[in-house]
Write an enzyme that holds these catalytic residues in place. Structure first.
Site, mmCIF file in Angstrom:
data_model
loop_
_atom_site.group_PDB
_atom_site.id
_atom_site.type_symbol
_atom_site.label_atom_id
_atom_site.label_comp_id
_atom_site.label_asym_id
_atom_site.label_seq_id
_atom_site.Cartn_x
_atom_site.Cartn_y
_atom_site.Cartn_z
ATOM 1 N N ASP A 193 7.424 -3.004 19.335
ATOM 2 C CA ASP A 193 6.277 -2.344 18.698
ATOM 3 C C ASP A 193 5.441 -3.396 17.957
ATOM 4 O O ASP A 193 5.977 -4.189 17.177
ATOM 5 C CB ASP A 193 6.838 -1.302 17.703
ATOM 6 C CG ASP A 193 5.773 -0.393 17.125
ATOM 7 O OD1 ASP A 193 4.757 -0.165 17.799
ATOM 8 O OD2 ASP A 193 5.983 0.109 16.001
ATOM 9 N N GLY A 245 0.463 5.618 14.754
ATOM 10 C CA GLY A 245 0.173 6.278 13.484
ATOM 11 C C GLY A 245 0.155 7.789 13.576
ATOM 12 O O GLY A 245 -0.679 8.452 12.961
ATOM 13 N N ASP A 280 7.188 7.147 13.282
ATOM 14 C CA ASP A 280 8.152 6.388 12.483
ATOM 15 C C ASP A 280 8.247 6.967 11.069
ATOM 16 O O ASP A 280 9.329 7.336 10.598
ATOM 17 C CB ASP A 280 7.719 4.915 12.430
ATOM 18 C CG ASP A 280 8.716 4.063 11.658
ATOM 19 O OD1 ASP A 280 9.847 4.524 11.418
ATOM 20 O OD2 ASP A 280 8.366 2.932 11.282
HETATM 21 P P1 13P Z 1 3.530 6.419 11.672
HETATM 22 O O1 13P Z 1 3.488 5.525 10.486
HETATM 23 O O2 13P Z 1 2.465 7.451 11.633
HETATM 24 O O3 13P Z 1 4.886 7.010 11.908
HETATM 25 O O4 13P Z 1 3.198 5.509 12.968
HETATM 26 C C1 13P Z 1 4.192 4.750 13.573
HETATM 27 C C2 13P Z 1 3.645 3.762 14.559
HETATM 28 O O5 13P Z 1 2.521 3.810 14.979
HETATM 29 C C3 13P Z 1 4.559 2.712 14.999
HETATM 30 O O6 13P Z 1 3.907 1.770 15.788
HETATM 31 O O1 G3H Z 2 3.604 0.685 12.991
HETATM 32 C C1 G3H Z 2 4.547 0.303 12.346
HETATM 33 C C2 G3H Z 2 5.876 0.980 12.387
HETATM 34 O O2 G3H Z 2 5.884 2.124 11.577
HETATM 35 C C3 G3H Z 2 6.943 0.014 12.045
HETATM 36 O O3 G3H Z 2 6.953 -0.232 10.691
HETATM 37 O O4 G3H Z 2 6.672 -2.688 10.538
HETATM 38 O O5 G3H Z 2 7.672 -1.368 8.647
HETATM 39 O O6 G3H Z 2 8.949 -1.720 10.775
HETATM 40 P P1 G3H Z 2 7.596 -1.599 10.113
HETATM 41 ZN ZN ZN Z 3 1.869 1.462 15.325
#
Ligand code: 13P
Ligand code: G3H
Ligand code: ZN
Length: 322
Positions: A83, A225, A269
């Site tokens: 990610d 997001g 997330d």
């Molecule tokens: P959220 O913060 O809305 O859960 O988004 C997660 C995300 O886009 C991880 O790449």
């Molecule tokens: O887009 C980000 C994800 O929510 C991951 O979050 O970078 O804190 O692991 P992190």
């Molecule tokens: Zn993201």
């Protein structure tokens, strides 16, 4: 079933009008909660690992946890995805280290530079049987250590997407249509308030999504997001010593609608973090004498599992699609 790429998953999701859930994993309990819900609901799934997750848990531990889930859940296809890969080197390390999908996020760079970096990752990934997600447009919110203020976010420009996809060869495209990372997605002055005093965010820009899809027929679109910030968990946190005022997310019915269109991957997330934090805070408040991590992680894991089940069934529409 061994780990798979998302190619087949996205094709079926696009044609079937649903989306695959992409959930971030950072430890064993989260991997177990997500994959048990997906196994029980017969849902394909993407387990994704951020730069921060690799720094926290270590690449090898995360890969082995996901491999354990593949053994425990042989009936469902599982993708292991990087990610927000920040650069070629991180993407290469994940491609060489067992991932089946990577995201290169050069969305903060100028258009030509984004194309150049993305194309380099695509060439290496495709040579190794790995697929690539890229991003155009800028989401607000926080990813790792990068914080983008709401006013600095910008929607994807539909007129750029065909050139970007054809020049990079990427396999899916994350776009910015008004979603935002984290639990505080919108400032109070961007929102209205409903009768309960809860903030109601501005609607997603479905006109941008539809224009992008028209220009890229059949091409899988990704939404980042996309947590909905369940108010039950915000309340559980606040009722048990936390302080999260005005945390608000993307309404689930808008995500469901996006999944019926060209959106094939929806990233979630923060909602899982809220479920875990709320559950643990509540446990400690109710049991100040307890100190065994297994006792407080067990309800946290169970609540994440039920939340994931709800997303699969009611939001993503991917239950029964494995
Ligand atoms: P959220 O913060 O809305 O859960 O988004 C997660 C995300 O886009 C991880 O790449
Ligand atoms: O887009 C980000 C994800 O929510 C991951 O979050 O970078 O804190 O692991 P992190
Ligand atoms: Zn993201």
């Amino acid at each position: 079933m061994a780990l798979v790429t998302s190619t087949e998953m996205f094709k079926k999701a696009y044609d079937g009008g649903y989306a695959i859930g992409a959930f971030n994993v950072n430890n064993m309990e989260i991997v177990q909660a997500i994959t048990e819900a997906c196994r029980e609901e017969k849902a394909p799934v993407i387990l994704q690992v951020s730069k921060g997750a690799r720094a926290y848990a270590n690449h090898t531990y995360l890969v082995k946890l996901v491999e354990a889930a593949v053994i425990e859940c042989p009936e469902i296809p599982i993708v292991l995805h990087l990610d927000h890969g920040p650069d070629f080197e991180t993407c290469k390390a994940c491609i060489d280290g067992g991932f089946t999908s990577v995201m290169i996020d050069a969305s903060s760079k100028p258009f030509a530079e984004n194309i150049e970096i993305t194309r380099k990752v695509v060439e290496y990934a495709h040579d190794h049987g790995v697929v690539v997600e890229a991003e155009l447009g800028t989401l607000a919110g926080i990813e790792d250590d990068v914080k983008v203020a709401a006013h600095a976010a910008s929607y994807t420009r539909p007129e750029e997407v065909e050139e970007f996809v054809s020049k990079t060869g990427c396999d899916s495209l994350a776009i910015a249509i008004g979603t935002s990372h984290g639990a505080y997605k919108f400032t109070a002055d961007q929102c209205t308030r409903n009768e309960k005093g809860i903030l109601v965010p501005p609607p997603l820009r479905f006109d941008v999504l539809e224009e992008v899809s028209k220009r890229l027929p059949g091409f899988p679109i990704v939404l980042h997001g996309s947590s909905s910030v369940p108010q039950d968990y915000v309340k559980m946190i606040n009722d048990n010593g936390g302080k999260m005022p005005d945390a608000v997310g993307i309404p689930e019915e808008q995500l469901r609608h996006a999944a019926e269109l060209s959106v094939c991957k929806i990233n979630i997330d923060s909602d899982l973090r809220l479920a875990m934090t709320g559950s643990i805070r509540k446990f400690f408040n109710e049991h100040p004498d307890k100190f065994d991590p297994r006792e407080y992680l067990k309800p946290a894991r169970a609540n994440i599992k039920e939340l994931v089940r709800h997303k699969l069934v009611d939001v993503l529409g991917c239950a029964g699609k494995a």
